[in-house]
Design a protein around this motif. Structure first.
Motif, PDB file in Angstrom:
ATOM      1  N   LEU A 145       0.910  -1.485  -0.379  1.00 33.40           N
ATOM      2  CA  LEU A 145       0.122  -0.040  -0.081  1.00 33.40           C
ATOM      3  C   LEU A 145       1.388   1.396  -0.202  1.00 33.40           C
ATOM      4  O   LEU A 145       0.618   1.934  -0.874  1.00 33.40           O
ATOM      5  CB  LEU A 145      -0.640   0.287   1.030  1.00 33.40           C
ATOM      6  N   VAL A 146       1.968   1.070   0.446  1.00 36.87           N
ATOM      7  CA  VAL A 146       2.259   2.544   1.082  1.00 36.87           C
ATOM      8  C   VAL A 146       3.471   2.959  -0.552  1.00 36.87           C
ATOM      9  O   VAL A 146       3.555   3.633  -0.775  1.00 36.87           O
ATOM     10  CB  VAL A 146       3.898   2.506   2.149  1.00 36.87           C
ATOM     11  N   ALA A 147       3.360   1.339  -1.241  1.00 39.32           N
ATOM     12  CA  ALA A 147       4.282   2.246  -2.241  1.00 39.32           C
ATOM     13  C   ALA A 147       3.613   2.074  -3.366  1.00 39.32           C
ATOM     14  O   ALA A 147       4.433   2.891  -3.964  1.00 39.32           O
ATOM     15  CB  ALA A 147       4.963   0.175  -2.416  1.00 39.32           C
ATOM     16  N   ALA A 148       2.704   1.698  -2.943  1.00 40.74           N
ATOM     17  CA  ALA A 148       1.496   1.768  -4.648  1.00 40.74           C
ATOM     18  C   ALA A 148       1.485   3.130  -4.101  1.00 40.74           C
ATOM     19  O   ALA A 148       1.433   4.043  -5.252  1.00 40.74           O
ATOM     20  CB  ALA A 148       0.541   1.413  -4.579  1.00 40.74           C
ATOM     21  N   ASN A 149       0.648   3.913  -3.231  1.00 31.17           N
ATOM     22  CA  ASN A 149       1.363   5.241  -2.342  1.00 31.17           C
ATOM     23  C   ASN A 149       1.976   6.258  -2.981  1.00 31.17           C
ATOM     24  O   ASN A 149       1.492   7.480  -2.600  1.00 31.17           O
ATOM     25  CB  ASN A 149      -0.545   5.445  -1.263  1.00 31.17           C
ATOM     26  N   ARG A 150       3.537   5.746  -2.847  1.00 30.54           N
ATOM     27  CA  ARG A 150       4.467   7.012  -2.709  1.00 30.54           C
ATOM     28  C   ARG A 150       5.397   6.350  -4.000  1.00 30.54           C
ATOM     29  O   ARG A 150       5.963   7.148  -3.906  1.00 30.54           O
ATOM     30  CB  ARG A 150       5.540   6.629  -1.025  1.00 30.54           C
ATOM     31  N   ASN A 151       4.428   5.631  -4.878  1.00 31.95           N
ATOM     32  CA  ASN A 151       5.136   5.888  -6.003  1.00 31.95           C
ATOM     33  C   ASN A 151       7.337   4.718  -5.292  1.00 31.95           C
ATOM     34  O   ASN A 151       7.985   5.975  -5.989  1.00 31.95           O
ATOM     35  CB  ASN A 151       6.105   7.087  -6.442  1.00 31.95           C
ATOM     36  N   LEU A 152       7.126   4.403  -5.083  1.00 27.45           N
ATOM     37  CA  LEU A 152       8.262   3.109  -4.455  1.00 27.45           C
ATOM     38  C   LEU A 152       7.667   1.935  -4.454  1.00 27.45           C
ATOM     39  O   LEU A 152       6.821   1.836  -4.836  1.00 27.45           O
ATOM     40  CB  LEU A 152       8.981   3.378  -3.243  1.00 27.45           C
ATOM     41  N   SER A 153       9.098   1.200  -4.903  1.00 24.20           N
ATOM     42  CA  SER A 153       8.399  -0.350  -4.948  1.00 24.20           C
ATOM     43  C   SER A 153       9.161  -0.828  -3.174  1.00 24.20           C
ATOM     44  O   SER A 153       9.240  -0.918  -2.127  1.00 24.20           O
ATOM     45  CB  SER A 153      10.555  -0.926  -5.047  1.00 24.20           C
ATOM     46  N   ASP A 208      12.968  16.799   6.461  1.00 23.41           N
ATOM     47  CA  ASP A 208      13.750  16.577   5.166  1.00 23.41           C
ATOM     48  C   ASP A 208      14.008  14.893   4.871  1.00 23.41           C
ATOM     49  O   ASP A 208      13.804  14.640   3.524  1.00 23.41           O
ATOM     50  CB  ASP A 208      15.622  17.313   5.797  1.00 23.41           C
ATOM     51  N   GLU A 209      14.367  14.082   5.546  1.00 19.62           N
ATOM     52  CA  GLU A 209      14.642  13.044   5.057  1.00 19.62           C
ATOM     53  C   GLU A 209      13.712  12.253   4.752  1.00 19.62           C
ATOM     54  O   GLU A 209      14.117  11.543   3.560  1.00 19.62           O
ATOM     55  CB  GLU A 209      15.766  11.925   6.699  1.00 19.62           C
ATOM     56  N   ALA A 210      12.977  12.555   5.641  1.00 24.87           N
ATOM     57  CA  ALA A 210      11.655  12.012   5.110  1.00 24.87           C
ATOM     58  C   ALA A 210      11.052  12.710   3.755  1.00 24.87           C
ATOM     59  O   ALA A 210      10.628  11.331   2.728  1.00 24.87           O
ATOM     60  CB  ALA A 210      10.146  11.913   6.445  1.00 24.87           C
ATOM     61  N   GLY A 211      10.957  13.705   3.798  1.00 26.49           N
ATOM     62  CA  GLY A 211      10.352  14.074   2.204  1.00 26.49           C
ATOM     63  C   GLY A 211      11.520  13.635   1.555  1.00 26.49           C
ATOM     64  O   GLY A 211      10.653  13.350  -0.122  1.00 26.49           O
ATOM     65  N   GLU A 212      12.897  14.032   1.341  1.00 25.17           N
ATOM     66  CA  GLU A 212      13.832  12.928   0.256  1.00 25.17           C
ATOM     67  C   GLU A 212      13.660  11.261  -0.150  1.00 25.17           C
ATOM     68  O   GLU A 212      13.637  11.014  -1.023  1.00 25.17           O
ATOM     69  CB  GLU A 212      15.148  12.980   1.003  1.00 25.17           C
ATOM     70  N   ARG A 213      13.173  10.854   0.977  1.00 28.16           N
ATOM     71  CA  ARG A 213      12.547   9.429   0.364  1.00 28.16           C
ATOM     72  C   ARG A 213      11.397   9.209   0.321  1.00 28.16           C
ATOM     73  O   ARG A 213      10.837   8.182  -0.445  1.00 28.16           O
ATOM     74  CB  ARG A 213      13.074   8.656   1.963  1.00 28.16           C
ATOM     75  N   GLY A 214      10.607  10.133   0.317  1.00 30.88           N
ATOM     76  CA  GLY A 214       9.317  10.028  -0.364  1.00 30.88           C
ATOM     77  C   GLY A 214       7.922   9.656   0.419  1.00 30.88           C
ATOM     78  O   GLY A 214       7.045   9.043   0.213  1.00 30.88           O
ATOM     79  N   LEU A 215       8.582   9.624   1.984  1.00 27.62           N
ATOM     80  CA  LEU A 215       7.882   8.986   2.807  1.00 27.62           C
ATOM     81  C   LEU A 215       6.251   9.687   3.168  1.00 27.62           C
ATOM     82  O   LEU A 215       5.923   9.522   3.628  1.00 27.62           O
ATOM     83  CB  LEU A 215       8.636   8.570   3.999  1.00 27.62           C
ATOM     84  N   VAL A 216       6.620  10.920   3.177  1.00 32.08           N
ATOM     85  CA  VAL A 216       5.967  12.153   3.288  1.00 32.08           C
ATOM     86  C   VAL A 216       4.985  13.317   2.331  1.00 32.08           C
ATOM     87  O   VAL A 216       6.101  13.624   1.167  1.00 32.08           O
ATOM     88  CB  VAL A 216       5.710  13.016   4.688  1.00 32.08           C
TER      89      VAL A 216
END
Length: 75
Positions: free
Chosen positions: A25-33, A48-56
């Motif tokens: 679910l997270v991967a699908a909604n965050r464009n991550l694998s 900052d780091e969460a943003g860089e990782r695409g988590l927020v």
């Protein structure tokens, strides 16, 4: 009381299934694998780091975030 092996096995299977569902679910909604999501397990990230990782989507003071969540809930 100690759980028997069958109960522990069932519980661990449920935990693993839930882990995979959450990561998917997270991967699908965050464009991550899924692998990238699972690689963050057991870690935490500040804004900052969460943003860089695409988590927020964003970050800021609690009141600002709370008000934004309330606005989204009303729309």
């Amino acid at each position: 009381e100690k759980a028997d092996k069958e109960t522990v096995t069932k519980l661990m299977a449920w935990v693993e299934a839930t882990r995979q569902q959450f990561a998917t679910l997270v991967a699908a909604n965050r464009n991550l694998s899924v692998e990238d999501v699972l690689a963050t397990e057991g870690d935490w990230f500040y804004g900052d780091e969460a943003g860089e990782r695409g988590l927020v989507d964003g970050y800021g003071p609690f009141e600002m975030i709370f008000n934004r969540a309330r606005e989204l809930a009303r729309s």
